[in-house]
Enzyme design. Structure first.
Site, short mmCIF file in Angstrom:
data_model
loop_
_atom_site.label_atom_id
_atom_site.label_comp_id
_atom_site.label_asym_id
_atom_site.label_seq_id
_atom_site.Cartn_x
_atom_site.Cartn_y
_atom_site.Cartn_z
N ASP A 8 0.89 -1.31 -0.02
CA ASP A 8 0.04 0.05 -0.15
C ASP A 8 1.00 1.19 -0.01
O ASP A 8 0.43 2.24 -0.18
CB ASP A 8 -1.04 0.11 1.23
CG ASP A 8 -0.29 -0.35 2.53
OD1 ASP A 8 0.47 -1.40 2.66
OD2 ASP A 8 -0.17 0.59 3.41
N ASN A 9 2.19 0.95 0.34
CA ASN A 9 3.18 2.22 0.19
C ASN A 9 4.00 2.25 -1.00
O ASN A 9 4.95 2.77 -1.14
CB ASN A 9 4.08 2.25 1.39
CG ASN A 9 3.01 2.48 2.69
OD1 ASN A 9 1.87 3.21 2.55
ND2 ASN A 9 3.48 2.32 3.90
P1 AMP Z 1 0.91 3.65 6.88
O1 AMP Z 1 1.48 2.87 7.79
O2 AMP Z 1 0.89 5.32 7.29
O3 AMP Z 1 1.00 3.53 5.61
O4 AMP Z 1 -0.74 3.45 7.13
C1 AMP Z 1 -1.35 1.94 7.07
C2 AMP Z 1 -2.69 2.18 7.10
O5 AMP Z 1 -3.18 2.61 8.59
C3 AMP Z 1 -3.55 3.10 6.39
O6 AMP Z 1 -4.90 2.60 5.74
C4 AMP Z 1 -3.73 4.53 7.18
O7 AMP Z 1 -4.78 5.07 6.79
C5 AMP Z 1 -3.95 3.73 8.53
N1 AMP Z 1 -3.80 4.80 9.48
C6 AMP Z 1 -2.44 4.98 10.02
N2 AMP Z 1 -2.66 5.90 10.98
C7 AMP Z 1 -3.88 5.96 11.25
C8 AMP Z 1 -4.53 6.82 12.22
N3 AMP Z 1 -4.11 7.69 13.22
N4 AMP Z 1 -5.91 6.85 12.28
C9 AMP Z 1 -6.82 6.12 11.29
N5 AMP Z 1 -6.11 5.11 10.46
C10 AMP Z 1 -4.68 5.20 10.32
MG MG Z 2 0.61 4.21 3.89
#
Ligand code: AMP
Ligand code: MG
Length: 496
Positions: free
Chosen positions: A256-257
């Site tokens: 997803d990244n």
């Molecule tokens: P990331 O690690 O930033 O790539 O995020 C992975 C997933 O977690 C994605 O679906 C983000 O939207 C979700 N996510 C990360 N931080 C939060 C948060 N504080 N509240 C809700 N969803 C989050």
């Molecule tokens: Mg992400």
């Protein structure tokens, strides 16, 4: 909101929302008590045809946190799936983010405007939908550095504080929203999400959207979807080669990244490596070292295999044939990666032509850096001085300069072989080997100050890394490796 000409700040379209409604949900940002625009990338604003001063108004702050919806826009939370550390999550999506819409830069390029930290969405699961100021400023400064280094990346237009605290492990922290501009926010995980809906027509629409926005040449190929896959694979090979050449560690290379455009996205626990070591891991959650510096190319290839799985129904009617086609592209990834990386290394070492034993020269340098724990950025930058005839800057970085001398003699012989003008070669090297990068100790220091309200160190750091190649008097501190002991146990966090 209007400016003096009565034109809205942004002219936003809703192409993604219109073309792929199955992959998003209409949504708006949360209302926050006191939005204040904290930092703006003025250069980016101008590229978008926006007067940076217009972004520093209170009306702009409302737009940049997502609580004020611009007339005609249709903000959405995007859905996507993803393999996180190898395990599949069928429903991730914008849990704290919003696609405000698309806009066009002054060259007519279509770009997404997207927020992060704008409140809960239908994809939030247990999360609070918010972001703390430190991680958003971290994304701002590191993505600006990447852009200045010429590396494809999403860009931070602004960071806006919300006037509301968010709760994290460290305690209560000031909340903020990042406004991000990207070629798009299509991820490998977007294709995984679409593929799981068991509707080949949807995957096809998504692929057509991706081709139109990012890889238009694929539309003219004999097999457009195979050409799309090849184009994404090539873009990702070129991207990860760039990361490896500057010592960038993404930290959380989940599918997803990983973008379809080939831009770096989601600066969470990312960091630049100090002393060269392929095993370097900074992220507090990467216990197994899956996303260690040296693993990054093979992880990109792994993520591309997941993209292939989602694309299979489009590649051929017969599944075995589709697999064979995708496998051929996937198997060519290492070759594309090595070609991109080697070309980059050659430029960094001032070699104009190509030689059979270049790989040996590169590998021997990296082995020396590793064995003697030499700072990667400083070492590469110092080589231009050697080419100019002053070996001291490079030698002084090595515990055993004798080993470096032997390598340097080979290097200089190669340089002379290719060009008679050492001065010109050295100048070229200084244009590709940065002197200033957002070093971990500098970023830490700047974010700590910003979190307590002092933005000056952060602004200085942004200024320094925005011109990474030009040595400037008075900035010696920013060119120094981390103080002894800093790197031991240094950790980065997702900031979620
Ligand atoms: P990331 O690690 O930033 O790539 O995020 C992975 C997933 O977690 C994605 O679906 C983000 O939207 C979700 N996510 C990360 N931080 C939060 C948060 N504080 N509240 C809700 N969803 C989050
Ligand atoms: Mg992400």
């Amino acid at each position: 909101m209007v400016d003096a000409d009565d034109r809205p700040l942004f002219e936003l379209t809703h192409r993604f929302a219109d073309e792929l409604p199955e992959l998003c949900m209409a949504w708006t940002g949360a209302t926050v008590p006191d939005p204040q625009v904290l930092v703006v990338d003025d250069e980016l604003a101008k590229e978008l045809g926006i007067d940076p001063a217009d972004l520093r108004t209170s009306a702009a702050a409302q737009v940049l946190v997502g609580s004020l919806v611009l007339p005609g826009s249709e903000p959405v939370a995007m859905g996507y799936a993803g393999h996180q550390f190898g395990g599949y999550s069928p429903r991730l999506g914008d849990g704290r983010a919003l696609l405000l819409g698309e806009l066009h830069d002054t060259d007519g390029r279509e770009l997404d405007l997207h927020l992060k930290g704008s409140g809960r969405t239908p994809f939030s699961r247990g999360g609070d939908g918010k972001a703390a100021i430190g991680p958003m400023l971290r994304e701002h400064v590191v993505s600006r550095a990447m852009h200045a280094l010429g590396i494809a990346t999403t860009r931070s237009l602004a960071v806006t504080t919300t006037g509301e605290d968010v709760r994290r492990d460290e305690g209560l922290l000031p909340g903020a929203v990042l406004a991000r501009v990207a070629a798009s926010h299509l991820r490998v995980g977007t294709f995984q999400y679409a593929a799981a809906m068991d509707d080949p027509a949807l995957v096809r629409r998504l692929a057509d959207h991706a081709i139109a926005r990012h890889h238009p040449a694929a539309a003219r190929a004999e097999q457009p979807y195979l050409a799309l896959y090849q184009a994404v694979s090539d873009a990702q090979a070129a991207l990860v080669a760039q990361w490896m050449l500057v010592g960038f560690i993404h930290g959380v290379m989940n599918t997803d990244n990983t973008t379809i455009s080939g831009e770096t996205i989601d600066y969470g626990p990312c960091a630049f490596m100090d002393a060269f070591d392929p095993a370097t891991v900074f992220s507090s959650i990467d216990h197994g070292g899956r996303y260690a510096f040296g693993n990054q190319p093979q992880i990109v290839q792994w993520n591309l295999a997941r993209l292939a799985e989602a694309l299979l129904p489009l590649l051929a009617d017969d599944q075995d044939e589709a697999i064979a086609l995708a496998t051929e592209v996937l198997n060519s990834f290492p070759e594309h990666y090595v070609a991109a990386w080697s070309a980059g290394m050659r430029t960094k070492l001032g070699l104009i032509d190509e030689h059979d034993d270049d790989t040996q020269l590169f590998d021997d340098l990296l082995r020396l850096l590793h064995e003697q724990q030499v700072d990667h950025t400083s070492a590469l930058r110092s080589l231009s001085a050697s080419v100019r005839g002053d070996a001291e800057p490079a030698r002084s970085l090595f515990r055993d300069p004798g080993a470096f001398d032997a390598w340097s003699a080979r290097h200089l012989a190669r340089v002379d072989d290719a060009s008679a003008d050492r001065g010109a070669v050295a100048s070229h090297m200084d244009r590709v080997n940065p002197i200033y990068i957002p070093r971990n100790h500098l970023v830490d220091e700047a974010l700590a100050a910003a979190t307590t309200g002092d933005l000056a160190p952060f602004e200085r750091l942004v200024d320094v890394i925005s011109q990474p190649y030009d040595e400037r008097p008075g900035l010696e501190r920013y060119a120094q490796p981390a103080p002894a002991g800093f790197g031991d146990g240094f950790q980065t966090f997702c900031g979620t």
